[in-house]
Design an enzyme around this catalytic site. Structure first.
Site, PDB file in Angstrom:
ATOM      1  N   SER A 189       0.762  -0.937  -0.105  1.00 45.18           N
ATOM      2  CA  SER A 189      -0.515   0.053   0.291  1.00 45.18           C
ATOM      3  C   SER A 189       1.187   1.635   0.485  1.00 45.18           C
ATOM      4  O   SER A 189       0.130   2.088  -0.426  1.00 45.18           O
ATOM      5  CB  SER A 189      -0.980  -0.492   1.572  1.00 45.18           C
ATOM      6  OG  SER A 189      -0.624  -0.613   2.485  1.00 45.18           O
ATOM      7  N   ASP A 432      -1.955   5.950  12.084  1.00 42.72           N
ATOM      8  CA  ASP A 432      -1.233   5.652  10.788  1.00 42.72           C
ATOM      9  C   ASP A 432      -0.078   6.025  11.086  1.00 42.72           C
ATOM     10  O   ASP A 432      -0.182   6.963  10.450  1.00 42.72           O
ATOM     11  CB  ASP A 432      -2.067   5.562   9.782  1.00 42.72           C
ATOM     12  CG  ASP A 432      -1.832   5.095   8.545  1.00 42.72           C
ATOM     13  OD1 ASP A 432      -0.766   4.571   8.622  1.00 42.72           O
ATOM     14  OD2 ASP A 432      -2.165   4.798   7.314  1.00 42.72           O
ATOM     15  N   HIS A 435       1.718   4.609   6.353  1.00 40.28           N
ATOM     16  CA  HIS A 435       1.192   5.617   5.304  1.00 40.28           C
ATOM     17  C   HIS A 435       1.676   6.827   5.112  1.00 40.28           C
ATOM     18  O   HIS A 435       1.896   7.910   6.004  1.00 40.28           O
ATOM     19  CB  HIS A 435      -0.050   5.364   4.517  1.00 40.28           C
ATOM     20  CG  HIS A 435      -0.260   4.246   4.806  1.00 40.28           C
ATOM     21  ND1 HIS A 435      -0.788   3.064   5.111  1.00 40.28           N
ATOM     22  CD2 HIS A 435      -0.177   3.242   2.818  1.00 40.28           C
ATOM     23  CE1 HIS A 435      -0.853   2.081   4.859  1.00 40.28           C
ATOM     24  NE2 HIS A 435      -0.790   2.106   4.172  1.00 40.28           N
TER      25      HIS A 435
END
Length: 460
Positions: A189, A432, A435
């Site tokens: 990702s 998170d 990312h």
């Protein structure tokens, strides 16, 4: 008396004539200098006037903003010819002007002697080149501004190598450079995060068509028809053949066949001109390792009868198999960019124990040192890169390192943290810190990518 008067009159006439001739001579000299010097300096005068006009013209700014805002409302929106021309003029002035007028003389754009990866993050007044409202490719969990991140300082930094300049990504020049070519991202990702950053940067001048065979965001193909250029993403977080032990629960161990190709990407990239390959964070998940279809170990598995190994064990073997897969492609003539391992930035605890990333500005190079597993993963990857690059040369395959590890180690401020979703009452969600916000520091990866592509093309 009459004689003296006549002489005096003659003297005055001669003096006036001399003065007139002197004035004419001065004007001639001035005119000669203007004719000689002006052409030399005209380009700089023209550039200054053009820059002043582009900055002070409110109509141009409004026109560009209108085009980009409308594109947000509909992914398939196509700007009018006039809007595209205005967009391109602004981008060409801002991007190409910086690149050709300043940065090329400072050591960037193909200067192979410049170490791009050794430097510092420095403040930049320019900020981002798109917003979360002007790019449709941003996924919700990376849309930090939409979900209320209050600060904007994390957008106002650029990477400055010690010995030269890294030119800012120029979408016009990039699209001309890749005309008739194709580029693929292979990985997890974060690789998809990188691809979406590139699409957002290109959206300043061109909008792609989604020509994917699937609605799955992990396997997308975007086409820029005006340039005959395509960008693709191939999901392969482990790079090798993988199976789930539980098709419905991704927290259960995965089976990694460390000596087998993942044909979801290895069977697709043979005709690509550029391949950006990366992997990392998934190798910390529970996994069972296979070789020749026999179990040879595991990571975080409940079985006590299986030998427990480290994440670097599978990481090393996966990279070696991935490189072998690329060498096996008979017709592959492209360039492979290995984007190095990028650490996460959880502080105050692990990801599932309240760890977070709340910093709002980059660290200096002397303020941060990688430790523990991050160092081991990076060292393992570098060793495999050196081996793969050497073997690739023997087989005519070019593999180049895009070394982002230490650079992004200094950017704990660029993650979504809790701003990748709406605040939910009575629901606890992990922050998170893996990312990257879009826009955000990950956009600089495309500065590096373009510069490396230029260098490789110069070598050919």
């Amino acid at each position: 008396m009459k004689f003296h008067a006549i002489n005096e009159s003659k003297t005055q006439i001669l003096t006036r004539r001399s003065t007139t001739y002197s004035k004419i001579l001065v004007h001639l000299i001035a005119l000669t200098l203007i004719i000689t010097i002006l052409p030399i300096y005209y380009p700089y005068i023209h550039y200054i006037l053009e820059k002043t006009t582009s900055i002070t013209s409110p109509s141009d700014r409004v026109h560009v903003q209108t085009a980009t805002t409308l594109s947000h409302h509909h992914p398939l929106y196509r700007p009018t010819t006039l809007e595209k021309e205005n967009d391109q003029k602004v981008v060409m002035h801002e991007g190409r002007g910086r690149r050709e007028g300043v940065l090329r003389r400072s050591g960037g754009s193909g200067n192979k002697s410049c170490d791009l990866f050794s430097g510092e993050w420095v403040e930049s007044l320019e900020g981002s080149y798109y917003t979360n409202e002007t790019c449709w490719a941003i996924q919700e969990h990376q849309n930090c501004l939409k979900f209320g991140r209050p600060d904007r300082g994390f957008l106002k930094w650029r990477w400055k190598p010690y010995s030269c300049e890294l030119p800012v990504f120029d979408p016009v020049e990039f699209l001309e450079m890749v005309r008739g070519k194709s580029l693929a991202f292979v990985g997890d990702s974060v690789a998809r995060n990188h691809m979406q950053s590139l699409v957002c940067l290109l959206s300043r001048v061109a909008y792609p068509n989604d020509v994917s065979n699937s609605s799955d965001l992990n396997f997308k193909r975007y086409e820029y028809p005006e340039y005959n250029f395509t960008i693709s993403i191939f999901w392969s977080p482990y790079l090798v053949n993988t199976e789930r032990t539980d098709g419905q629960d991704i927290t259960q161990p995965f089976k990694l066949y460390l000596d087998e190709f993942d044909e979801s990407w290895t069977s697709q990239i043979e005709n690509f001109n550029y391949v950006i390959i990366s992997a990392g964070q998934w190798f910390f998940r529970p996994t069972i390792f296979y070789s020749d279809r026999h179990v040879i170990g595991c990571l975080y598995c409940p079985e006590t009868s299986i030998r427990h190994r480290s994440s670097t064990f599978s990481y090393r073997r996966a990279w070696r198999t991935a490189f072998r897969a690329i060498y096996s492609l008979k017709n592959f003539k492209g360039i492979v960019f290995l984007r190095s391992f990028v650490p996460s930035h959880f502080e105050g605890g692990p990801w599932d124990k309240g760890g977070d990333c709340v910093r709002t500005k980059p660290l200096k190079s002397n303020e941060s040192v990688m430790e523990d597993y991050n160092v081991e993963m990076y060292k393992t990857q570098l060793q495999e890169y050196k081996y793969g690059e050497r073997e690739g040369r023997k087989k005519g395959v070019k593999i180049t390192l895009m070394d982002m590890t230490q650079i992004m180690q200094l950017r704990p401020d660029g993650h979504p943290s809790k701003y990748g979703h709406l605040p939910l009452q009575n629901v606890t969600m992990a922050n998170d810190c893996v990312h990257w916000c879009l826009p955000g520091p990950i956009d600089s990866w495309n500065d590096f990518l373009m510069e490396l592509m230029i260098r490789e093309e110069c070598r050919r």
